[in-house]
Scaffold this motif. Sequence first.
Motif, PDB file in Angstrom:
ATOM      1  N   GLY A  63       0.807  -1.212   0.000  1.00 54.11           N
ATOM      2  CA  GLY A  63       0.000   0.000   0.000  1.00 54.11           C
ATOM      3  C   GLY A  63       0.843   1.265   0.000  1.00 54.11           C
ATOM      4  N   MET A  64       1.824   1.312   0.871  1.00 54.95           N
ATOM      5  CA  MET A  64       2.681   2.503   0.938  1.00 54.95           C
ATOM      6  C   MET A  64       3.633   2.567  -0.263  1.00 54.95           C
ATOM      7  SD  MET A  64       1.540   4.312   3.320  1.00 54.95           S
ATOM      8  CE  MET A  64       2.796   5.556   3.504  1.00 54.95           C
ATOM      9  N   ILE A  65       3.990   1.417  -0.793  1.00 52.02           N
ATOM     10  CA  ILE A  65       4.842   1.398  -1.987  1.00 52.02           C
ATOM     11  C   ILE A  65       4.069   1.966  -3.181  1.00 52.02           C
ATOM     12  CG2 ILE A  65       6.055  -0.116  -3.623  1.00 52.02           C
ATOM     13  CD1 ILE A  65       6.669  -1.929  -1.146  1.00 52.02           C
ATOM     14  N   ALA A  66       2.804   1.582  -3.317  1.00 52.46           N
ATOM     15  CA  ALA A  66       1.962   2.121  -4.391  1.00 52.46           C
ATOM     16  C   ALA A  66       1.788   3.629  -4.213  1.00 52.46           C
ATOM     17  CB  ALA A  66       0.611   1.425  -4.409  1.00 52.46           C
ATOM     18  N   LYS A 110       1.446  -2.000 -14.659  1.00 48.84           N
ATOM     19  CA  LYS A 110       2.700  -2.576 -15.165  1.00 48.84           C
ATOM     20  C   LYS A 110       3.663  -2.906 -14.028  1.00 48.84           C
ATOM     21  CE  LYS A 110       2.856   0.095 -19.443  1.00 48.84           C
ATOM     22  NZ  LYS A 110       3.607   1.146 -20.153  1.00 48.84           N
ATOM     23  N   ALA A 111       3.700  -2.031 -13.022  1.00 43.58           N
ATOM     24  CA  ALA A 111       4.618  -2.206 -11.893  1.00 43.58           C
ATOM     25  C   ALA A 111       4.121  -3.254 -10.898  1.00 43.58           C
ATOM     26  CB  ALA A 111       4.837  -0.870 -11.181  1.00 43.58           C
ATOM     27  N   GLY A 112       2.931  -3.760 -11.111  1.00 45.22           N
ATOM     28  CA  GLY A 112       2.368  -4.737 -10.183  1.00 45.22           C
ATOM     29  C   GLY A 112       1.925  -4.106  -8.877  1.00 45.22           C
ATOM     30  N   LEU A 113       1.479  -2.872  -8.940  1.00 42.95           N
ATOM     31  CA  LEU A 113       1.067  -2.154  -7.731  1.00 42.95           C
ATOM     32  C   LEU A 113      -0.429  -1.853  -7.714  1.00 42.95           C
ATOM     33  CD1 LEU A 113       4.128   0.240  -7.415  1.00 42.95           C
ATOM     34  CD2 LEU A 113       3.652  -1.850  -6.109  1.00 42.95           C
ATOM     35  N   ALA A 114      -1.159  -2.505  -8.608  1.00 41.67           N
ATOM     36  CA  ALA A 114      -2.617  -2.313  -8.668  1.00 41.67           C
ATOM     37  C   ALA A 114      -3.263  -3.526  -9.312  1.00 41.67           C
ATOM     38  CB  ALA A 114      -2.947  -1.055  -9.471  1.00 41.67           C
ATOM     39  N   TRP A 115      -4.504  -3.708  -8.950  1.00 37.04           N
ATOM     40  CA  TRP A 115      -5.357  -4.706  -9.600  1.00 37.04           C
ATOM     41  C   TRP A 115      -6.136  -4.004 -10.693  1.00 37.04           C
ATOM     42  CZ3 TRP A 115      -3.851  -5.535  -4.708  1.00 37.04           C
ATOM     43  CH2 TRP A 115      -3.705  -6.847  -4.256  1.00 37.04           C
ATOM     44  N   ASP A 128      -4.520  -7.198 -19.750  1.00 37.61           N
ATOM     45  CA  ASP A 128      -3.222  -7.685 -20.228  1.00 37.61           C
ATOM     46  C   ASP A 128      -2.065  -7.145 -19.389  1.00 37.61           C
ATOM     47  OD1 ASP A 128      -4.501  -9.117 -22.235  1.00 37.61           O
ATOM     48  OD2 ASP A 128      -4.022  -7.658 -23.821  1.00 37.61           O
ATOM     49  N   LEU A 129      -2.152  -5.877 -18.993  1.00 38.81           N
ATOM     50  CA  LEU A 129      -1.093  -5.289 -18.164  1.00 38.81           C
ATOM     51  C   LEU A 129      -1.015  -5.995 -16.814  1.00 38.81           C
ATOM     52  CD1 LEU A 129      -1.635  -1.509 -18.972  1.00 38.81           C
ATOM     53  CD2 LEU A 129       0.315  -2.927 -19.655  1.00 38.81           C
ATOM     54  N   GLU A 130      -2.159  -6.288 -16.207  1.00 40.93           N
ATOM     55  CA  GLU A 130      -2.162  -7.012 -14.935  1.00 40.93           C
ATOM     56  C   GLU A 130      -1.611  -8.427 -15.122  1.00 40.93           C
ATOM     57  OE1 GLU A 130      -5.437  -7.199 -11.700  1.00 40.93           O
ATOM     58  OE2 GLU A 130      -5.573  -9.071 -12.839  1.00 40.93           O
ATOM     59  N   ARG A 131      -2.049  -9.106 -16.154  1.00 41.02           N
ATOM     60  CA  ARG A 131      -1.592 -10.472 -16.414  1.00 41.02           C
ATOM     61  C   ARG A 131      -0.069 -10.512 -16.613  1.00 41.02           C
ATOM     62  NH1 ARG A 131      -5.383 -11.919 -19.165  1.00 41.02           N
ATOM     63  NH2 ARG A 131      -4.858 -10.980 -21.163  1.00 41.02           N
ATOM     64  N   ASN A 132       0.459  -9.537 -17.343  1.00 37.12           N
ATOM     65  CA  ASN A 132       1.897  -9.469 -17.578  1.00 37.12           C
ATOM     66  C   ASN A 132       2.660  -9.245 -16.276  1.00 37.12           C
ATOM     67  OD1 ASN A 132       4.505  -7.831 -18.320  1.00 37.12           O
ATOM     68  ND2 ASN A 132       3.905  -8.973 -20.158  1.00 37.12           N
ATOM     69  N   ALA A 133       2.156  -8.351 -15.431  1.00 39.22           N
ATOM     70  CA  ALA A 133       2.809  -8.098 -14.130  1.00 39.22           C
ATOM     71  C   ALA A 133       2.786  -9.358 -13.268  1.00 39.22           C
ATOM     72  CB  ALA A 133       2.121  -6.936 -13.407  1.00 39.22           C
ATOM     73  N   LYS A 134       1.687 -10.104 -13.297  1.00 31.77           N
ATOM     74  CA  LYS A 134       1.596 -11.367 -12.549  1.00 31.77           C
ATOM     75  C   LYS A 134       2.620 -12.368 -13.055  1.00 31.77           C
ATOM     76  CE  LYS A 134      -3.325 -11.472 -11.355  1.00 31.77           C
ATOM     77  NZ  LYS A 134      -4.605 -12.156 -11.627  1.00 31.77           N
ATOM     78  N   GLN A 135       2.697 -12.520 -14.376  1.00 29.70           N
ATOM     79  CA  GLN A 135       3.619 -13.478 -14.969  1.00 29.70           C
ATOM     80  C   GLN A 135       5.067 -13.152 -14.631  1.00 29.70           C
ATOM     81  OE1 GLN A 135       2.491 -13.234 -19.109  1.00 29.70           O
ATOM     82  NE2 GLN A 135       0.898 -14.814 -18.894  1.00 29.70           N
ATOM     83  N   LYS A 136       5.383 -11.867 -14.577  1.00 31.96           N
ATOM     84  CA  LYS A 136       6.753 -11.436 -14.274  1.00 31.96           C
ATOM     85  C   LYS A 136       6.984 -11.259 -12.775  1.00 31.96           C
ATOM     86  CE  LYS A 136       7.578  -9.562 -18.778  1.00 31.96           C
ATOM     87  NZ  LYS A 136       8.020  -8.492 -19.616  1.00 31.96           N
ATOM     88  N   ARG A 137       5.937 -11.537 -11.978  1.00 28.37           N
ATOM     89  CA  ARG A 137       5.992 -11.437 -10.521  1.00 28.37           C
ATOM     90  C   ARG A 137       6.508 -10.063 -10.064  1.00 28.37           C
ATOM     91  NH1 ARG A 137       4.763 -15.579  -7.572  1.00 28.37           N
ATOM     92  NH2 ARG A 137       6.196 -15.126  -5.895  1.00 28.37           N
ATOM     93  N   ARG A 138       5.902  -9.045 -10.613  1.00 28.59           N
ATOM     94  CA  ARG A 138       6.263  -7.674 -10.243  1.00 28.59           C
ATOM     95  C   ARG A 138       5.420  -7.216  -9.061  1.00 28.59           C
ATOM     96  NH1 ARG A 138       6.136  -5.591 -16.278  1.00 28.59           N
ATOM     97  NH2 ARG A 138       8.265  -6.082 -16.872  1.00 28.59           N
ATOM     98  N   GLY A 139       6.024  -6.396  -8.213  1.00 29.00           N
ATOM     99  CA  GLY A 139       5.298  -5.757  -7.125  1.00 29.00           C
ATOM    100  C   GLY A 139       4.569  -6.741  -6.236  1.00 29.00           C
ATOM    101  N   LEU A 140       3.300  -6.482  -6.003  1.00 29.73           N
ATOM    102  CA  LEU A 140       2.519  -7.311  -5.083  1.00 29.73           C
ATOM    103  C   LEU A 140       2.334  -8.735  -5.584  1.00 29.73           C
ATOM    104  CD1 LEU A 140      -0.695  -7.603  -6.198  1.00 29.73           C
ATOM    105  CD2 LEU A 140      -0.600  -5.170  -5.699  1.00 29.73           C
TER     106      LEU A 140
END
Length: 157
Positions: A63-66, A110-115, A128-140
């Motif tokens: 949360g604070m990182i976002a 993209k940064a994995g800091l939001a759903w 697609d942006l969320e899916r990509n962040a998940k696949q790359k295990r970014r952020g949360l």
Amino acid sequence: MKYITSGIFFLFFTTIAICQTWVTGKVIRIADGDTITLLDENKQQLKIRLYGIDCPERRQDYGMIARQFTADRCFRQVIRVEIKQADRYGRKVGIVILPNGKNLNKELLKAGLAWHYLSFDHSKEFADLERNAKQKRRGLWRMNKPVAPWLYRKHAA
């Protein structure tokens, strides 16, 4: 009947035009990753909720990182916002365009800091942006079982 139909048609399209407007202003406050306040050209404060995404709450993991991510990109900067609608709290909901032309809503995904907030947005691009962040295990998405903010709020209440 013809006049009533014409009137309804006019009101419908006038409302759409009003809802999708642009505002420009300087960001004066960051509440959290997806909520900012800006001072517009008329010196009015506008609370803006980022459209189509939901960042972790301040007390949640990331949360604070976002919040810091958002602050680093727009605090004290002049931004443009495409207002899509107003929410039940009176905040304007929109797409934030940063001074460098990037879309803050997309950058958080993209940064994995939001759903991607599917309850309010069904765009393939955000999904697609969320899916990509998940696949790359970014952020949360590095966490084993991140809790969506809407579930966190539901259980915190």
